[in-house]
Design a protein around this motif. Sequence first.
Motif, PDB file in Angstrom:
ATOM      1  N   LEU A 116       0.817  -1.218   0.000  1.00  0.00           N
ATOM      2  CA  LEU A 116       0.000   0.000   0.000  1.00  0.00           C
ATOM      3  C   LEU A 116       0.851   1.270   0.000  1.00  0.00           C
ATOM      4  N   ALA A 117       2.047   1.225   0.600  1.00  0.00           N
ATOM      5  CA  ALA A 117       2.893   2.422   0.701  1.00  0.00           C
ATOM      6  C   ALA A 117       3.772   2.643  -0.519  1.00  0.00           C
ATOM      7  N   HIS A 118       3.646   1.812  -1.540  1.00  0.00           N
ATOM      8  CA  HIS A 118       4.512   1.884  -2.725  1.00  0.00           C
ATOM      9  C   HIS A 118       4.377   3.237  -3.436  1.00  0.00           C
ATOM     10  N   SER A 119       5.488   3.792  -3.908  1.00  0.00           N
ATOM     11  CA  SER A 119       5.491   5.017  -4.719  1.00  0.00           C
ATOM     12  C   SER A 119       5.465   4.640  -6.192  1.00  0.00           C
ATOM     13  N   ASN A 120       4.501   5.200  -6.913  1.00  0.00           N
ATOM     14  CA  ASN A 120       4.386   4.898  -8.335  1.00  0.00           C
ATOM     15  C   ASN A 120       5.485   5.592  -9.137  1.00  0.00           C
ATOM     16  N   VAL A 121       5.725   5.072 -10.320  1.00  0.00           N
ATOM     17  CA  VAL A 121       6.728   5.663 -11.211  1.00  0.00           C
ATOM     18  C   VAL A 121       6.269   7.065 -11.617  1.00  0.00           C
ATOM     19  N   SER A 122       7.226   7.955 -11.752  1.00  0.00           N
ATOM     20  CA  SER A 122       6.921   9.324 -12.175  1.00  0.00           C
ATOM     21  C   SER A 122       6.144   9.318 -13.491  1.00  0.00           C
ATOM     22  N   GLY A 123       5.094  10.105 -13.547  1.00  0.00           N
ATOM     23  CA  GLY A 123       4.251  10.150 -14.733  1.00  0.00           C
ATOM     24  C   GLY A 123       2.972   9.351 -14.587  1.00  0.00           C
ATOM     25  N   SER A 124       2.848   8.570 -13.495  1.00  0.00           N
ATOM     26  CA  SER A 124       1.614   7.826 -13.248  1.00  0.00           C
ATOM     27  C   SER A 124       0.507   8.789 -12.844  1.00  0.00           C
ATOM     28  N   ARG A 125      -0.723   8.314 -12.901  1.00  0.00           N
ATOM     29  CA  ARG A 125      -1.850   9.175 -12.557  1.00  0.00           C
ATOM     30  C   ARG A 125      -1.756   9.654 -11.108  1.00  0.00           C
ATOM     31  N   HIS A 126      -1.369   8.752 -10.218  1.00  0.00           N
ATOM     32  CA  HIS A 126      -1.209   9.096  -8.813  1.00  0.00           C
ATOM     33  C   HIS A 126       0.235   8.855  -8.396  1.00  0.00           C
ATOM     34  N   ALA A 127       0.697   9.653  -7.461  1.00  0.00           N
ATOM     35  CA  ALA A 127       2.079   9.503  -6.992  1.00  0.00           C
ATOM     36  C   ALA A 127       2.245   8.286  -6.100  1.00  0.00           C
ATOM     37  N   LYS A 128       1.180   7.897  -5.381  1.00  0.00           N
ATOM     38  CA  LYS A 128       1.268   6.815  -4.408  1.00  0.00           C
ATOM     39  C   LYS A 128       0.217   5.749  -4.713  1.00  0.00           C
ATOM     40  N   ARG A 129       0.543   4.522  -4.325  1.00  0.00           N
ATOM     41  CA  ARG A 129      -0.394   3.429  -4.574  1.00  0.00           C
ATOM     42  C   ARG A 129      -1.642   3.568  -3.704  1.00  0.00           C
ATOM     43  N   TRP A 130      -1.516   4.130  -2.490  1.00  0.00           N
ATOM     44  CA  TRP A 130      -2.704   4.286  -1.668  1.00  0.00           C
ATOM     45  C   TRP A 130      -3.714   5.220  -2.335  1.00  0.00           C
ATOM     46  N   GLN A 131      -3.239   6.139  -3.182  1.00  0.00           N
ATOM     47  CA  GLN A 131      -4.162   6.984  -3.927  1.00  0.00           C
ATOM     48  C   GLN A 131      -4.871   6.190  -5.019  1.00  0.00           C
ATOM     49  N   ASP A 132      -4.167   5.224  -5.634  1.00  0.00           N
ATOM     50  CA  ASP A 132      -4.837   4.304  -6.565  1.00  0.00           C
ATOM     51  C   ASP A 132      -5.949   3.544  -5.854  1.00  0.00           C
ATOM     52  N   VAL A 133      -5.649   3.090  -4.634  1.00  0.00           N
ATOM     53  CA  VAL A 133      -6.638   2.337  -3.868  1.00  0.00           C
ATOM     54  C   VAL A 133      -7.863   3.204  -3.557  1.00  0.00           C
ATOM     55  N   GLN A 134      -7.628   4.477  -3.249  1.00  0.00           N
ATOM     56  CA  GLN A 134      -8.769   5.368  -2.982  1.00  0.00           C
ATOM     57  C   GLN A 134      -9.681   5.475  -4.202  1.00  0.00           C
ATOM     58  N   GLU A 135      -9.105   5.537  -5.394  1.00  0.00           N
ATOM     59  CA  GLU A 135      -9.926   5.604  -6.607  1.00  0.00           C
ATOM     60  C   GLU A 135     -10.682   4.301  -6.819  1.00  0.00           C
ATOM     61  N   LEU A 136     -10.061   3.178  -6.504  1.00  0.00           N
ATOM     62  CA  LEU A 136     -10.746   1.896  -6.631  1.00  0.00           C
ATOM     63  C   LEU A 136     -11.917   1.803  -5.655  1.00  0.00           C
ATOM     64  N   LEU A 137     -11.704   2.267  -4.438  1.00  0.00           N
ATOM     65  CA  LEU A 137     -12.780   2.245  -3.441  1.00  0.00           C
ATOM     66  C   LEU A 137     -13.931   3.143  -3.866  1.00  0.00           C
ATOM     67  N   ALA A 138     -13.588   4.315  -4.420  1.00  0.00           N
ATOM     68  CA  ALA A 138     -14.631   5.231  -4.877  1.00  0.00           C
ATOM     69  C   ALA A 138     -15.457   4.619  -6.003  1.00  0.00           C
ATOM     70  N   ALA A 139     -14.852   3.700  -6.762  1.00  0.00           N
ATOM     71  CA  ALA A 139     -15.568   3.024  -7.851  1.00  0.00           C
ATOM     72  C   ALA A 139     -16.378   1.839  -7.351  1.00  0.00           C
ATOM     73  N   GLY A 140     -16.376   1.579  -6.033  1.00  0.00           N
ATOM     74  CA  GLY A 140     -17.180   0.508  -5.469  1.00  0.00           C
ATOM     75  C   GLY A 140     -16.504  -0.841  -5.434  1.00  0.00           C
ATOM     76  N   ILE A 141     -15.181  -0.893  -5.608  1.00  0.00           N
ATOM     77  CA  ILE A 141     -14.445  -2.165  -5.620  1.00  0.00           C
ATOM     78  C   ILE A 141     -13.860  -2.426  -4.235  1.00  0.00           C
ATOM     79  N   GLU A 142     -14.052  -3.629  -3.711  1.00  0.00           N
ATOM     80  CA  GLU A 142     -13.446  -4.009  -2.438  1.00  0.00           C
ATOM     81  C   GLU A 142     -11.967  -4.307  -2.660  1.00  0.00           C
ATOM     82  N   VAL A 143     -11.117  -3.720  -1.812  1.00  0.00           N
ATOM     83  CA  VAL A 143      -9.673  -3.827  -1.993  1.00  0.00           C
ATOM     84  C   VAL A 143      -9.057  -4.435  -0.737  1.00  0.00           C
ATOM     85  N   TRP A 144      -8.141  -5.382  -0.961  1.00  0.00           N
ATOM     86  CA  TRP A 144      -7.312  -5.915   0.115  1.00  0.00           C
ATOM     87  C   TRP A 144      -5.877  -5.465  -0.139  1.00  0.00           C
ATOM     88  N   SER A 145      -5.211  -4.980   0.919  1.00  0.00           N
ATOM     89  CA  SER A 145      -3.836  -4.521   0.757  1.00  0.00           C
ATOM     90  C   SER A 145      -3.050  -4.849   2.018  1.00  0.00           C
TER      91      SER A 145
END
Length: 637
Positions: A116-145
């Motif tokens: 969950l604490a992983h830093s995404n490669v520069s140029g990704s939509r989000h800087a951090k993986r936890w921000q990716d997870v937030q977008e997944l949760l907002a889309a109604g997807i259950e996430v395990w991390s």
Amino acid sequence: MASTADNRPDPDQLLAALRGEPQGARRGRLRIYFGANAGVGKTFAMLGAAQAERAAGREVVVGVIETHGRRDTAALLPGLEQLPLREVPYREQVLREFDLDAALARRPAILVVDELAHSNVSGSRHAKRWQDVQELLAAGIEVWSALNVQHLESLNGTVGAITGIRVHETVPDTVLDDADEVVLVDVTPDELTARLKAGKVYLPQQAERAAQNFFRKGNLIALREIALRRTAEHVGDDVRSYRVEQSIAPVWNTEGALLACIGPRAGAEQTVRSAARLAGQLNVRWHAAYVETPRLQRLPAAGRDRILSVIRLAEALGAQAAVLTGSDVAQVLVAHAQTLNCATLVTGRPVAGSWTSRLTGRGGGLARRLALRAPTLDIIEVGEAGSARQLPASSAPASPEEAARGGWQAHWRGYALALGGCLAITLLTLPLLSLFDQANIVMLFLLATVLVALKFGRGPAALAAVLNVAAFDYFFVVPRLSFNVSDAQYLVTFGVMLLVGLLIGQLTAGLRFQARIAASRERRAQSLFELTRELSAALVDSQVAELGQAAVQRNFGGEALVLMTDARGQLRLPAALPPGFDASVADWTLRNGQPAGLATATLSAQPWHYLPLKAPMRVRGVLALRPGQPRWLLIPE
């Protein structure tokens, strides 16, 4: 106020829960496998649970997984669908990253996203993986991390001081706090060390370096304790939420929290100091509360200053302080303790030889009333300190209006009008003596007492009751124009009339107090609702700052400034600074993340109050306030 037997939930908490339900129905659930270190088995446990869910017929997809070369972990992947990773060019090489868009398009029931604490490669939509997870949760997807304790933002400095190693990848604490489930994966330091030596955590060369640095036994013990405590905090929040949802009033002594009961007498600071020391020895959270009754509202300025100083001391010692209102101190404190799930109350000891103690012969006091209302709570009485430091006076000066409040002089108009009302009702009823029976005239005098109580409160009402009894005796009872009484039955009439008048004045003053409190709460709720509605329509940060500034000015009066930071992290100051505003103090507040100025312990001579605007990752700006009533800043709410 409802009795302690009333188990109905707090309306404000129910409304908050109702507001959260629709959002929770749209958002996906977040489960975090939480551990003290790498190698405790978070990913192994997560994949094992994923296989169990797949066997139960649920759709489980692996978005990204990090096995770190561990054969036992990799053995749990067969049978689970895995999304292809996204290839990203980076510095003349190609890195493989989690494909957020593919996961959103696939929309599985459960998506496993490791690290969950992983830093995404520069140029990704989000800087951090936890921000990716937030977008997944907002889309109604259950996430395990999975997450290690050293990656929590608030613990970054603590972990660095313990291990001597700086952790660069962090996650805001709110991500863990908002998780629907936290699964603690725990092993003993000795077992983890054995795993490390067996090559089950890192490859041999990496394992040797780790054993000499991060994986020293002292580090493992300390990090394990922090992880256990952080998990316990999350479980404590779950317990409190469940109690609210299920309307459970009795206290569950699951964590031993303390509530310090602050009284109006001198020496209340000793109760706070003792509660803080006891909470530190037991290593539990603690709260402090002061109950303001109609009688205590009339305290002089010096008394109110002393109480505010005690509340500030409690906050400085780590308590969450609150100022409550009600007519029954014991009932309000018991209800507050039940809401906070505090099993132990700390109170001051009654003054020996007080008239209440002599009257009851058994000490009476707040502790006894609390014991009668809540027999299951533990109550600790704190003795007086023989010699203790006097608390400094309030650093927020009282306005002229507040300085005049509380004394007899502040109510002279009410007393004068009570005297005038007695004279007016007497002159009005004298011509009616031949038309009305004396019982009806008594009703008119009582009506005058009620009107005075409604308008001016308890003191003027008591004066009106006494004057009306005297006027009725002098002008309407034979022999008239004399205080002599020819019939002893009139003494009963006078006594009942006086008693009813005083009782009506007392009850009416209490109703006025409750109505004033209800109106204040309604105004606050309406103000927050309007601010929420306006913020929902704001598009840029400048609009948010303007709306916040206007809201603060509406509630506190005076002047307010909301200062945001620019791209360089510097405060954006207005072209013309208001009188008394000090930009250097605002900059200090931004850099240190601490309040300063008026009503604080830092640069308290300043006429402005400076408050940091804290976001999960950093301080985003400063709120500067010069309130119309500076003393309001000392009240916790």
